[in-house]
Structure formats: C-alpha cells, structure tokens
Design an enzyme around this catalytic site. Structure first.
Site, PDB file in Angstrom:
ATOM      1  N   GLU A 195      -1.420  -1.551  -4.909  1.00  0.00           N
ATOM      2  CA  GLU A 195      -2.587  -0.707  -5.170  1.00  0.00           C
ATOM      3  C   GLU A 195      -2.247   0.310  -6.250  1.00  0.00           C
ATOM      4  OE1 GLU A 195      -5.161   2.508  -2.670  1.00  0.00           O
ATOM      5  OE2 GLU A 195      -4.734   0.620  -1.642  1.00  0.00           O
ATOM      6  N   ASP A 214      -2.390   0.871   7.396  1.00  0.00           N
ATOM      7  CA  ASP A 214      -1.612   0.726   6.164  1.00  0.00           C
ATOM      8  C   ASP A 214      -1.169  -0.717   5.946  1.00  0.00           C
ATOM      9  OD1 ASP A 214      -1.475   3.581   5.270  1.00  0.00           O
ATOM     10  OD2 ASP A 214      -0.578   3.790   7.250  1.00  0.00           O
ATOM     11  N   ASP A 273       0.890  -1.165   0.000  1.00  0.00           N
ATOM     12  CA  ASP A 273       0.000   0.000   0.000  1.00  0.00           C
ATOM     13  C   ASP A 273       0.925   1.211   0.000  1.00  0.00           C
ATOM     14  OD1 ASP A 273      -2.280   1.662   0.242  1.00  0.00           O
ATOM     15  OD2 ASP A 273      -2.016   1.725   2.418  1.00  0.00           O
TER      16      ASP A 273
END
Length: 172
Positions: free
Chosen positions: A67, A139, A8
């Site tokens: 992502e 996160d 991420d």
C-alpha cells in the site's frame, strides 16, 4: 504460478498476507500481523525488515504488493509510515521481488468494488474471495487485499494485452 506477498505497512503494526495465483484462481497461503514494541523507531524498523525477510525466505514470493503512503494526520505520522514501508520493501527488493504499489482506494476498489469501503467490508470480501473460514484480523485483511488487488491487476493486464503471462513485471 505466482506467489504474491501483500504488505499493509505501519509503525506499530504491519499486516502481511501471502497468496498464490494460477490461471485467475487465488489461493490463501498465510497472513498475520507483525506487532511492534513501543520504543525507538529504528528498532521497530529492524523488526519489520527482519520479519519480512523471514516471510520471503519461508514462502518464496515472486512479487510484492504494498500500500502506498497516504496523507496521514500529521507529517510525523506520514514519515514514520514511509519509513515502515521502506523497511518492508528493502528485504523484498534485495531478494529480487518485483514491487507494485497501490493506493488504499485502488485496493478497496479492486476487492470490494468501491474505493470508499470500510475495514469490515474489506475483511468480509477477503474472507469470501479466498474462501477463508473466518475474517482475518484488520491489518492482515488489508495486506491480503493488497495481494488480491495485484493479482486482479496482473490478470487484467494479461487479458488486455493478449499476453500469456507476466514475468519480472513485463507482459509475455
């Protein structure tokens, strides 16, 4: 067995999560957050790249799930996020990992069942799916969710195609 590294990306904090997957069963290996100091962006990007390289060497993932960049509040924020993604992807590609990219909506849909899930729902489902004793930090949970999304996607592809495995991004 596949070992999947989920990332991420962020220019202030970059979450990571590593899982293993075998015959549709996903197991937690590790997760955490790369916290970046204030200061010049090039130095923060170096820290991301070196930290991800260390994770790859330590845990030996075969695949990366990251992502995709979303439209941020400003062009400057989007550019920084894109650069953080690049800093995380390059050490993986140079070590031969297959890279898969998913939108935040796809990741949430895969893990929670709705693309509009909030951070708390993602944390809860990651905890449940990986049978963790507690919810991971936001996160780290997002990174684990990215890894789980990839595991779910590759399992679905194998089932649909009637293949027995995926190797180097191809069905076999």
């Amino acid at each position: 067995m596949a070992i999947i590294l989920g990332i991420d990306p962020g220019s202030q904090k970059t979450g990571f999560g590593v899982i293993s997957t075998l015959n549709g069963k996903n197991s937690y290996i590790t997760s955490g957050v790369i916290r970046l100091p204030k200061g010049a962006l090039p130095e923060r990007l170096r820290i991301i790249a070196e930290s991800v390289a260390e994770l790859v060497e330590l845990h030996g993932p075969t695949e990366l799930s990251v992502e995709q960049v979303f439209l941020a509040k400003s062009a400057d924020a989007a550019l920084k996020l894109g650069q953080a993604r690049g800093a995380a992807i390059v050490p993986c590609v140079t070590r031969g990992l297959e890279v898969s990219e998913y939108s935040a909506r796809q990741i949430k849909q895969s893990v929670v069942g709705t693309g509009a899930a909030d951070k708390v729902q993602v944390q809860h489902m990651v905890k449940a799916l990986l049978k963790l004793p507690g919810a991971p930090q936001e996160d780290a949970a997002d990174a684990l969710a990215a890894a789980l999304c990839h595991a779910h996607t590759r399992e679905g592809l194998v089932r649909v195609a009637g293949a027995t495995a995926i190797r180097r991004g191809r069905l076999r």
